[in-house]
Design a protein around this motif. Sequence first.
Motif, mmCIF file in Angstrom:
data_model
loop_
_atom_site.group_PDB
_atom_site.id
_atom_site.type_symbol
_atom_site.label_atom_id
_atom_site.label_comp_id
_atom_site.label_asym_id
_atom_site.label_seq_id
_atom_site.Cartn_x
_atom_site.Cartn_y
_atom_site.Cartn_z
ATOM 1 N N ALA A 104 12.700 11.274 0.517
ATOM 2 C CA ALA A 104 11.726 10.481 -0.269
ATOM 3 C C ALA A 104 10.851 11.843 -1.560
ATOM 4 C CB ALA A 104 10.407 9.420 0.620
ATOM 5 N N GLY A 105 11.393 12.878 -1.683
ATOM 6 C CA GLY A 105 11.198 13.886 -1.796
ATOM 7 C C GLY A 105 10.227 14.712 -0.908
ATOM 8 N N ARG A 106 10.168 14.577 0.523
ATOM 9 C CA ARG A 106 9.860 15.455 1.075
ATOM 10 C C ARG A 106 10.933 16.416 1.703
ATOM 11 N NH1 ARG A 106 7.046 11.122 0.296
ATOM 12 N NH2 ARG A 106 4.931 10.986 0.467
ATOM 13 N N ASP A 107 10.555 17.648 1.732
ATOM 14 C CA ASP A 107 11.698 18.389 2.292
ATOM 15 C C ASP A 107 11.772 18.520 3.589
ATOM 16 O OD1 ASP A 107 13.115 20.996 2.058
ATOM 17 O OD2 ASP A 107 12.078 21.824 3.132
ATOM 18 N N VAL A 108 13.104 18.031 4.320
ATOM 19 C CA VAL A 108 13.250 18.101 6.169
ATOM 20 C C VAL A 108 13.803 19.520 6.298
ATOM 21 C CG1 VAL A 108 14.205 17.294 7.306
ATOM 22 C CG2 VAL A 108 13.730 15.169 5.762
ATOM 23 N N GLU A 162 0.314 -1.222 -0.342
ATOM 24 C CA GLU A 162 0.192 -0.253 0.138
ATOM 25 C C GLU A 162 0.839 1.696 -0.004
ATOM 26 O OE1 GLU A 162 -3.196 -1.898 2.550
ATOM 27 O OE2 GLU A 162 -2.693 0.034 3.580
ATOM 28 N N LYS A 163 2.074 1.571 0.731
ATOM 29 C CA LYS A 163 2.366 2.667 0.979
ATOM 30 C C LYS A 163 3.581 2.694 -0.413
ATOM 31 C CE LYS A 163 6.164 3.643 3.809
ATOM 32 N NZ LYS A 163 7.555 3.594 4.242
ATOM 33 N N ARG A 164 4.353 1.765 -0.585
ATOM 34 C CA ARG A 164 4.670 1.598 -2.358
ATOM 35 C C ARG A 164 3.584 2.568 -2.749
ATOM 36 N NH1 ARG A 164 8.243 1.610 0.757
ATOM 37 N NH2 ARG A 164 9.937 -0.056 1.315
ATOM 38 N N ALA A 165 2.561 1.406 -3.032
ATOM 39 C CA ALA A 165 1.786 2.054 -3.549
ATOM 40 C C ALA A 165 1.019 3.644 -4.060
ATOM 41 C CB ALA A 165 0.501 1.102 -4.407
ATOM 42 N N LYS A 166 1.554 4.269 -2.581
ATOM 43 C CA LYS A 166 0.641 5.913 -2.182
ATOM 44 C C LYS A 166 1.838 6.399 -3.167
ATOM 45 C CE LYS A 166 0.567 7.253 1.179
ATOM 46 N NZ LYS A 166 0.461 6.928 3.064
ATOM 47 N N ASP A 167 3.094 5.832 -2.704
ATOM 48 C CA ASP A 167 4.372 6.575 -3.137
ATOM 49 C C ASP A 167 4.862 6.983 -4.166
ATOM 50 O OD1 ASP A 167 7.293 5.361 -0.651
ATOM 51 O OD2 ASP A 167 4.980 7.223 -0.734
ATOM 52 N N THR A 168 4.030 6.751 -5.138
ATOM 53 C CA THR A 168 4.533 6.409 -6.621
ATOM 54 C C THR A 168 2.881 7.315 -7.149
ATOM 55 O OG1 THR A 168 3.331 4.267 -6.899
ATOM 56 C CG2 THR A 168 5.865 4.185 -7.029
ATOM 57 N N THR A 169 2.542 6.818 -6.744
ATOM 58 C CA THR A 169 1.102 8.024 -6.976
ATOM 59 C C THR A 169 1.088 9.561 -7.026
ATOM 60 O OG1 THR A 169 0.034 7.857 -4.700
ATOM 61 C CG2 THR A 169 -1.067 6.552 -6.615
ATOM 62 N N ASP A 170 2.067 9.579 -5.540
ATOM 63 C CA ASP A 170 2.080 11.008 -4.962
ATOM 64 C C ASP A 170 3.331 11.302 -6.017
ATOM 65 O OD1 ASP A 170 2.778 10.697 -1.736
ATOM 66 O OD2 ASP A 170 4.188 10.078 -3.165
ATOM 67 N N GLY A 171 3.906 10.945 -7.229
ATOM 68 C CA GLY A 171 5.088 11.536 -7.657
ATOM 69 C C GLY A 171 6.337 11.492 -8.003
ATOM 70 N N THR A 172 6.862 10.490 -6.878
ATOM 71 C CA THR A 172 7.999 9.985 -6.569
ATOM 72 C C THR A 172 8.316 8.355 -6.882
ATOM 73 O OG1 THR A 172 7.402 9.472 -4.113
ATOM 74 C CG2 THR A 172 8.406 11.491 -4.404
ATOM 75 N N ALA A 188 11.592 9.695 -6.434
ATOM 76 C CA ALA A 188 12.484 10.586 -6.443
ATOM 77 C C ALA A 188 13.391 9.376 -5.348
ATOM 78 C CB ALA A 188 11.645 11.178 -4.429
ATOM 79 N N ASP A 189 15.089 10.235 -4.975
ATOM 80 C CA ASP A 189 15.973 9.273 -3.985
ATOM 81 C C ASP A 189 15.777 9.062 -2.463
ATOM 82 O OD1 ASP A 189 16.910 8.970 -6.738
ATOM 83 O OD2 ASP A 189 18.364 11.042 -6.244
ATOM 84 N N ALA A 190 15.781 8.138 -1.889
ATOM 85 C CA ALA A 190 15.555 8.448 -0.721
ATOM 86 C C ALA A 190 15.427 9.423 -0.256
ATOM 87 C CB ALA A 190 16.612 6.838 -0.398
ATOM 88 N N LEU A 191 17.420 9.992 -0.238
ATOM 89 C CA LEU A 191 17.871 10.710 0.089
ATOM 90 C C LEU A 191 18.162 11.554 -0.675
ATOM 91 C CD1 LEU A 191 18.962 12.572 3.450
ATOM 92 C CD2 LEU A 191 20.599 10.840 2.787
#
Lengths: 331, 317
Positions: free
Chosen positions: A82-86, A5-15, A17-20
């Motif tokens: 994972a694409g999220r600004d820290v 589920e989580k992996r699927a969600k990740d790809t839907t919000d466009g990533t 993206a690199d892990a870090l």
Amino acid sequence: MKVLEKRAKDTTDGTAADALDIRGLGLSLGPVPLLADVTVRVARGETVGLVGESGSGKSLTARSALGMLPRGARATGRVTVAGRDVLGAGRAALRDVRRHRAAMVFQDPRSAINPVRRVGDHLTEGLRARGVPAKAARSRAADLLAQVGIRDPRGALRRYPHEFSGGMLQRVMIAGALAAEPDLLLADEPTTALDVTTQAEVVGLLRRLQAERGTGMLFVTHDLDLAAAICDRIYVMYAGRIVEEAPGAALFAEPAHPYTRALLEASPSLHGRAEIRAIKGAPRALAEAPSGCAFRDRCPRAVEECAAGVPETRSHGLSAVACLRPGKEAA
Amino acid sequence: MRSFAVHCGRRVLGAAATVLVASAAVYGSLRLMPGDPVLAVSGASRLSPDQIEALRQRYGLDQGVVTGYLDWLGHALRLDLGTSLSFQTEVGTLVSARLGVSGLLIAYAAILALVLGLGTALVSAVRGGLADRIATAAAAVATATPSFVAAIILLAVFAVGLGWFPATGAGSGFADRLWHLTLPAVAMAIAVFGVLARVGHAALRAELDREHVEAARGRGVGGAALIARHVVRNALAPLVTVIGVMVASLFVGTAVVETAFGLDGVGSLLITAVSRRDFPVVQGIALIAVLLFVVVNTVVDLVLPLLDPRTARGVKA
């Protein structure tokens, strides 16, 4: 199920993206600079080493991925997990990164796990916070303990940290880190506090779990040989800067930066490297480093131009190296 | 589990031994004191040598110290603490009649000191900054304030000046009694509050700086959950020891405060008994105080392994 589920969600919000992705990270505490222009990238499923002496800023860099900066520190640049600004993240966003995106395995499990709470409480805390019911969280925790090779995982949940050996407790911490199903695993000298025999087991375990789950791993260590053995790519840090980036094997075979070379020569080897040569002088923090190239006062190849400015990163063989005179040929 | 039972048994035996030694000290110190209690009590009323001898015999003063002690201890074990010289009443009756007032006073003061002291410690340790500085200063002043000074100030301000609380008496009925006991309880609680605020602050601060707290933050545990599970929970073990001793010390504190506020409790009874050389009463109250300290310490020792499992290690060895 949860993983999918989580992996699927990740790809839907466009990533994809690199892990870090750390770009041009600078960190200063008042007038004291700690890190300068640090760029580190970890792709999903990739193992990346971050190597340097103590005080070089490698732990600071790793902790910045969780937004754990020293109190009062000012940061510039960009850190995304994972694409999220820290760095710019608010409370909730930062909590999301820490709970779901990135997890850290600390050097000393004895001091990084609350000694008065049961191992089960440690493992289920994150799961419960995400709303997993108590019973499901416990069986998930037992699963995780089994995966990291703890015998009688059900019984282990009821025990306290002091009832485990260092190596076993480090496995517990790894299980705890994996409970978050993170995109990024930060391993901050995870084997330094352990016996040599246990070290190999823990490293093997980290590698296996990371490969199975496709997690990106940033492996922080001062042991260049260990890093070369397990990492796809390695960054070498000196005095708060990245001085060399290279594929693991290439770095080992053909170090481009004089500091990397010196590090290799300073460590004992099973493969019969000639003699151990210490690096002259003491490692520098960024604040006390000389102008220009920070390594020039300890560098056997330093010339006058090294003082002119911080060397630009250039490619040399398979490496990207911040040195005016990279490579092997004698000065 | 069996080892825990053995541990408990050992603790209780140790506690009993402590009480035994302390009881010898309690009895011995009063017997070895200069001055004859019988003469002191009889005072001006001239007694014949025969009468004096009869009194000495009645209170066991004709015996040697050792036989006297054994005799006294034997009775004490049967809850018979002897008869008061000045009240001509059983010591047990005298004390238990006053235990209600003193017990409520101690409980009231303990609750005030615990809630305010630990609350202040928590706020100052977690918030830091100005709150911390104010709390530290207040705690220092409170610690340095003896209860008799606090009692006089409270009486002057709240009883005489503002007239919010009565100056003397214990009142009747629960609400009225609480109202009457408020100033005395505050006077007793002030110093304990100061100690708990300081010790609590230090304990919490030490836990806040631990790496596992930082690690928990890094896992996204925050706010109240972080403080409750990883800071307060860990600080409980060091704090419980101090709390136990402080609360037990309130029993001794009643002596000053009950006298200052004209309360008829165990503390003021002790003061009266001392001034009248009423040694059976003094011995009895001293023995109760010792018993209280030992019981509290034993309970603390038994609770500690539950709070910090690492201290239970010794149990298994």
